[in-house]
Design a protein around this motif. Structure first.
Motif: not given
Length: 166
Positions: A67-89
């Motif tokens: 689902q990260e690769l699919l365009p326009g997959t924000t749940p419920g059409g939310a304006a902006e999804p919450p930012p991802k949590l990405v660890l800098d290894l």
């Protein structure tokens, strides 16, 4: 697949690849020839349709949910999804083990389960952050601040935690 959709999908594919520090030829090398640079490039430009099966295989190769690769997959059409949590290894490896040991072990476990050894970044879920908060005996928001202080999480992670706790 519409041309617009193919281009949006391609943009997501390119973003994931570049986020992992891979060139098109790097993808071909890392996959031992399974993914040809010319084919991945044509997917990214939207010049070539990608089947669901191939998309799932690419997502697996990159270590991300489809689902990260699919365009326009924000749940419920939310304006902006919450930012991802990405660890800098890379930054995590510089934090003293007495502080970061539990997080380093947790990240290594996730990498092992996903078969994702790019070594640069690792996306984690809100559930992972909650689990880590229990391990560190802190609230998710306090742990987030600590990880931001270590340089392991981007400051945008605050919004993800506020979104979750809000």
């Amino acid at each position: 697949m519409s041309s617009d959709y193919a281009k949006q999908l391609g943009a997501k594919l390119r973003a994931i690849r570049t986020q992992q520090g891979l060139s098109l030829h790097g993808v071909e090398e890392k996959s031992q020839g399974r993914w040809k640079a010319v084919v991945v490039g044509s997917y990214e430009r939207g010049d070539r349709a990608v089947t669901v099966q191939r998309l799932a295989e690419l997502a697996d190769f990159y270590g991300v949910p489809v689902q990260e690769l699919l365009p326009g997959t924000t749940p419920g059409g939310a304006a902006e999804p919450p930012p991802k949590l990405v660890l800098d290894l890379e930054r995590l490896s510089q934090v003293p083990p007495e502080k970061a040991g539990p997080l380093q072990r947790y990240a290594a476990t996730i990498q092992s389960q996903r078969g994702d050894y790019n070594g640069k970044v690792l996306s984690i879920r809100q559930d992972d952050l909650r689990t880590l908060a229990v391990i560190y005996d802190q609230s998710p928001s306090v742990l987030t601040e600590q990880l931001i202080g270590w340089g392991v999480l981007d400051a945008d992670a605050r919004r993800a935690v506020q979104h979750e706790e809000g």
